[in-house]
Design an enzyme around this catalytic site. Structure first.
Site, PDB file in Angstrom:
ATOM      1  N   HIS A   1     -83.176 -43.371  -8.863  1.00  0.00           N
ATOM      2  CA  HIS A   1     -83.240 -43.966 -10.152  1.00  0.00           C
ATOM      3  C   HIS A   1     -84.628 -44.601 -10.241  1.00  0.00           C
ATOM      4  O   HIS A   1     -84.545 -45.381 -11.132  1.00  0.00           O
ATOM      5  CB  HIS A   1     -82.409 -45.276 -10.325  1.00  0.00           C
ATOM      6  CG  HIS A   1     -80.570 -44.037 -10.488  1.00  0.00           C
ATOM      7  ND1 HIS A   1     -79.976 -44.535  -8.370  1.00  0.00           N
ATOM      8  CD2 HIS A   1     -79.930 -43.897 -11.128  1.00  0.00           C
ATOM      9  CE1 HIS A   1     -79.105 -43.506  -9.044  1.00  0.00           C
ATOM     10  NE2 HIS A   1     -78.912 -43.243 -10.131  1.00  0.00           N
TER      11      HIS A   1
ATOM     12  N   HIS B   1     -78.524 -36.327 -13.600  1.00  0.00           N
ATOM     13  CA  HIS B   1     -78.569 -36.558 -13.085  1.00  0.00           C
ATOM     14  C   HIS B   1     -78.675 -34.655 -12.552  1.00  0.00           C
ATOM     15  O   HIS B   1     -78.131 -34.439 -11.166  1.00  0.00           O
ATOM     16  CB  HIS B   1     -78.351 -37.080 -11.946  1.00  0.00           C
ATOM     17  CG  HIS B   1     -78.299 -38.033 -11.272  1.00  0.00           C
ATOM     18  ND1 HIS B   1     -79.487 -39.019 -11.163  1.00  0.00           N
ATOM     19  CD2 HIS B   1     -77.751 -39.845 -11.241  1.00  0.00           C
ATOM     20  CE1 HIS B   1     -79.742 -40.599 -10.128  1.00  0.00           C
ATOM     21  NE2 HIS B   1     -78.316 -41.214 -10.772  1.00  0.00           N
TER      22      HIS B   1
END
Length: 336
Positions: A223, A57
């Site tokens: 995700h 991320h």
């Protein structure tokens, strides 16, 4: 799978080695564990702020460790939580005598990491801890009732929680007060995203889901969690209008409100397109009588190489504006 990597099993290790090389004056690791990254700049008597979660991320979470934001971060493999032992080591390093605040996303894996760590350090080390769970994704669940636990996911809006809490800690507020500020920011931020492509976890070697070239998914998580609708790709203005309508209605906002806006690329969206989105956000908010105090545009919380973006709005008052303006010096984000 096309990626500029060596062996997939070494993806996290080699990424972290590169970060430590590039930012050797500011960052180090705890007890030789590359996945427990901390700031070299200690401030005795300051509340420590730590975070963590899965890798993949960047610049979330690692990139916000530094002056004026957070003190350390533990990461697991791609989209996987760190271990309890790593969270314990992180907490012990971050404690500077005033307690430690955990700020992390509302995901079970991270909860099962940080809560046992808090129990351990409070019992064994007498370190006072508190926690704030980022839960800003309006697409993932409805609003929770007063006093009820939120089931919403934490996504890019957690950046604003780091920013405000980090400023409060830098001003040497107490743990109770830093948590109050973090809660205030957390309660006033809302986010929604849209995805155009999947991402590929290196160890898996294939896309995490399938979506047609002419499709988009509104509300998808970072995700690859399902969104609220999938359909044909629309012009930028229509996408922004749909997302903003849901964000603004959720808090809700009123004429005269002032906000900070985060336009966040998910890893493969050109800045050109992000600024087209920014232009439309500004038009819509002007029409609604909502003024923008500050814009942040760029990659703040990615999903490896996913194409798409998210919009986060933080409703401001004079106190939060002061914390938003506070200087920051971290490897991935700086503000004077």
């Amino acid at each position: 799978m096309k990626k500029i990597i060596n062996q997939p099993d070494n993806y996290i290790k080699e990424m972290l080695e590169g970060i430590y090389i590039a930012h050797k004056d500011d960052l180090t690791c705890v007890d030789g564990d590359l996945q427990v990254l901390v700031s070299k700049h200690k401030k005795e008597g300051k509340v420590g702020i730590v975070t963590g979660g899965g890798s993949g991320h960047l610049p979330l979470f690692l990139g916000y460790v530094g002056k004026g934001m957070i003190d350390g971060c533990a990461v697991g493999d791609v989209f996987q939580s760190p271990s309890v032992d790593q969270a314990i080591a992180l907490t012990r390093d971050a404690d500077q005598g005033a307690g430690v605040l955990y700020i992390y996303g509302n995901y079970n894996g991270d909860i099962f990491t940080f809560r046992p760590a808090a129990d351990e350090v409070e019992m064994e080390d007498d370190i006072e801890t508190a926690e704030v769970l980022g839960a800003d994704d309006v697409a993932s669940a409805g609003p929770s009732a007063p006093g009820e636990k939120s089931t919403r996911r934490g996504v890019a809006g957690i950046f604003f929680v780091y920013k405000c809490a980090g400023a409060a800690a830098d001003k040497m507020l107490s743990l109770e007060e830093v948590k109050r500020v973090a809660d205030k920011a957390n309660n006033n931020v809302r986010t929604m995203g849209v995805a155009l492509t999947p991402c590929t976890v290196p160890r898996v070697g294939k896309p995490s889901f399938e979506i047609e070239d002419d499709e988009m998914e509104i509300g998808m998580g970072i995700h690859g969690e399902p969104g609220i609708r999938r359909g044909k790709l629309e012009p930028a203005d229509q996408i922004v209008d749909e997302m903003l309508e849901k964000i603004v209605a959720d808090l809700p906002y009123e004429k005269g409100d002032e906000v900070a806006v985060l336009v966040n690329g998910l890893g493969a969206t050109p800045l050109d397109e992000q600024y087209i989105v920014t232009r439309r956000i500004n038009q819509v908010l002007e029409e609604k009588g909502i003024s923008v105090y500050k814009y942040y545009v760029g990659e703040y919380a990615t999903a490896i190489e996913m194409a798409g973006f998210s919009i986060s709005l933080l409703k401001l008052d004079d106190e939060l504006k002061e914390y938003i303006d506070h200087p920051v010096d971290t490897p991935f984000f700086k503000q004077v």
